[in-house]
Design a protein around this motif. Structure first.
Motif, PDB file in Angstrom:
ATOM      1  N   ASN A 178      25.176 -39.380  16.991  1.00 17.81           N
ATOM      2  CA  ASN A 178      26.518 -39.985  17.000  1.00 17.81           C
ATOM      3  C   ASN A 178      27.280 -39.805  18.317  1.00 17.81           C
ATOM      4  O   ASN A 178      28.466 -39.484  18.323  1.00 17.81           O
ATOM      5  CB  ASN A 178      27.375 -39.412  15.859  1.00 17.81           C
ATOM      6  N   GLY A 179      26.585 -39.968  19.429  1.00 20.55           N
ATOM      7  CA  GLY A 179      27.248 -39.885  20.736  1.00 20.55           C
ATOM      8  C   GLY A 179      27.450 -38.482  21.259  1.00 20.55           C
ATOM      9  O   GLY A 179      28.111 -38.297  22.282  1.00 20.55           O
ATOM     10  N   LYS A 180      26.893 -37.491  20.553  1.00 19.03           N
ATOM     11  CA  LYS A 180      27.050 -36.100  21.013  1.00 19.03           C
ATOM     12  C   LYS A 180      25.687 -35.455  21.247  1.00 19.03           C
ATOM     13  O   LYS A 180      24.726 -35.786  20.536  1.00 19.03           O
ATOM     14  CB  LYS A 180      27.789 -35.271  19.972  1.00 19.03           C
ATOM     15  N   ALA A 181      25.654 -34.557  22.225  1.00 15.56           N
ATOM     16  CA  ALA A 181      24.400 -33.846  22.508  1.00 15.56           C
ATOM     17  C   ALA A 181      24.720 -32.381  22.769  1.00 15.56           C
ATOM     18  O   ALA A 181      25.799 -32.054  23.275  1.00 15.56           O
ATOM     19  CB  ALA A 181      23.719 -34.447  23.725  1.00 15.56           C
ATOM     20  N   ILE A 236      25.432 -26.186  26.405  1.00 14.06           N
ATOM     21  CA  ILE A 236      25.652 -27.442  27.138  1.00 14.06           C
ATOM     22  C   ILE A 236      25.992 -28.504  26.089  1.00 14.06           C
ATOM     23  O   ILE A 236      25.234 -28.681  25.124  1.00 14.06           O
ATOM     24  CB  ILE A 236      24.379 -27.868  27.895  1.00 14.06           C
ATOM     25  N   GLU A 237      27.110 -29.190  26.291  1.00 11.16           N
ATOM     26  CA  GLU A 237      27.513 -30.202  25.307  1.00 11.16           C
ATOM     27  C   GLU A 237      27.963 -31.468  26.023  1.00 11.16           C
ATOM     28  O   GLU A 237      28.534 -31.390  27.115  1.00 11.16           O
ATOM     29  CB  GLU A 237      28.671 -29.691  24.455  1.00 11.16           C
ATOM     30  N   ALA A 238      27.725 -32.617  25.400  1.00 10.66           N
ATOM     31  CA  ALA A 238      28.173 -33.878  25.991  1.00 10.66           C
ATOM     32  C   ALA A 238      28.637 -34.822  24.895  1.00 10.66           C
ATOM     33  O   ALA A 238      28.227 -34.707  23.732  1.00 10.66           O
ATOM     34  CB  ALA A 238      27.045 -34.526  26.796  1.00 10.66           C
ATOM     35  N   PHE A 239      29.505 -35.732  25.308  1.00  7.40           N
ATOM     36  CA  PHE A 239      30.018 -36.765  24.409  1.00  7.40           C
ATOM     37  C   PHE A 239      29.983 -38.087  25.172  1.00  7.40           C
ATOM     38  O   PHE A 239      30.358 -38.138  26.334  1.00  7.40           O
ATOM     39  CB  PHE A 239      31.457 -36.425  23.996  1.00  7.40           C
ATOM     40  N   GLN A 276      29.954 -30.551  29.374  1.00  4.56           N
ATOM     41  CA  GLN A 276      30.467 -29.222  29.739  1.00  4.56           C
ATOM     42  C   GLN A 276      29.360 -28.193  29.590  1.00  4.56           C
ATOM     43  O   GLN A 276      28.509 -28.318  28.703  1.00  4.56           O
ATOM     44  CB  GLN A 276      31.533 -28.758  28.742  1.00  4.56           C
ATOM     45  N   ILE A 277      29.419 -27.184  30.425  1.00  2.00           N
ATOM     46  CA  ILE A 277      28.590 -25.997  30.205  1.00  2.00           C
ATOM     47  C   ILE A 277      29.554 -24.831  29.993  1.00  2.00           C
ATOM     48  O   ILE A 277      30.462 -24.605  30.811  1.00  2.00           O
ATOM     49  CB  ILE A 277      27.668 -25.714  31.408  1.00  2.00           C
ATOM     50  N   LYS A 278      29.368 -24.125  28.868  1.00  2.00           N
ATOM     51  CA  LYS A 278      30.206 -22.956  28.571  1.00  2.00           C
ATOM     52  C   LYS A 278      29.330 -21.718  28.426  1.00  2.00           C
ATOM     53  O   LYS A 278      28.151 -21.838  28.061  1.00  2.00           O
ATOM     54  CB  LYS A 278      30.933 -23.165  27.241  1.00  2.00           C
ATOM     55  N   ASP A 279      29.954 -20.574  28.665  1.00  2.00           N
ATOM     56  CA  ASP A 279      29.214 -19.332  28.401  1.00  2.00           C
ATOM     57  C   ASP A 279      29.468 -18.893  26.963  1.00  2.00           C
ATOM     58  O   ASP A 279      30.185 -19.573  26.211  1.00  2.00           O
ATOM     59  CB  ASP A 279      29.556 -18.246  29.437  1.00  2.00           C
ATOM     60  N   SER A 280      28.916 -17.757  26.596  1.00  2.00           N
ATOM     61  CA  SER A 280      29.010 -17.338  25.188  1.00  2.00           C
ATOM     62  C   SER A 280      30.426 -16.899  24.808  1.00  2.00           C
ATOM     63  O   SER A 280      30.737 -16.730  23.639  1.00  2.00           O
ATOM     64  CB  SER A 280      27.996 -16.235  24.892  1.00  2.00           C
TER      65      SER A 280
END
Ligand SMILES: CCCCCCCCCC(=O)SCCNC(=O)CCNC(=O)[C@H](O)C(C)(C)COP(=O)(O)OP(=O)(O)OC[C@H]1O[C@@H](n2cnc3c(N)ncnc32)[C@H](O)[C@@H]1OP(=O)(O)O
Length: 139
Positions: free
Chosen positions: A32-35, A97-100, A114-118
């Motif tokens: 649905n457009g997200k990874a 790592i997340e994308a929309f 975006q890349i985020k840490d824990s």
């Protein structure tokens, strides 16, 4: 008129290819457009001592955008990507790592990653413009 080349998937993608011994082997899940993917990068991918190379971070953000596009049903190529590096990424740190992505025009998909840490701190973020090359045929 010249026939457009089709994109081939052969599991050797530098970022996600399972068969590429020199690749990052990132495992994205997308819908649905997200990874999304989670991983740890080690010393092989550093620039300065102890700090992951920005080009590797860019590749991960680009790939996340592409997977978000794939989840909309299209194989794309990246036409543009703008990256903001907010914090250094340390060797051995877990990242998410997340994308929309959304389809803006007939051939244009815009994506953000975006890349985020824990601790949920943003390490880097990107805005990508992807051009649709082909629709993914459902098997
Ligand atoms: C399961 C395995 C998954 C593997 C995922 C791998 C992900 C890898 C991601 C990549 O690294 S892809 C490789 C890096 N990128 C490239 O190699 C792209 C190289 N560049 C190109 O092929 C062409 O420049 C490109 C297709 C991007 C644009 O070509 P054209 O300028 O000829 O565009 P075209 O004439 O096809 O126009 C298509 C539409 O896109 C629009 N467009 C093109 N560039 C744009 C742009 N930069 N911004 C906004 N719109 C743009 C263009 O205006 C047009 O809009 P309309 O259809 O509405 O008229």
């Amino acid at each position: 008129m010249e026939k457009e080349e089709t994109l081939r998937i052969d599991n050797y993608c530098f970022v996600c290819g399972k068969e590429n011994p020199k690749g990052l082997k990132a495992k994205f899940i997308s819908s649905n457009g997200k990874a999304k993917a989670e991983m740890i990068l080690y010393k092989e991918y550093q620039g300065y001592s102890g700090i992951i190379h920005g080009g590797i971070i860019a590749a991960l953000l680009d790939e996340a955008c592409a997977y978000a596009g794939i989840s909309l049903g299209y194989y794309t190529v990246t036409a543009e990507i703008k990256i903001r590096y907010r914090k250094t990424l340390k060797v051995g740190e877990k990242i998410i790592i997340e994308a929309f992505a959304e389809q803006i025009k007939s051939k244009l998909i815009q994506a953000k990653a975006q890349i985020k840490d824990s601790k949920d701190t943003i390490i880097a973020e990107a805005e990508g413009k992807l051009i649709i090359k082909e629709k993914i045929e459902k098997s």
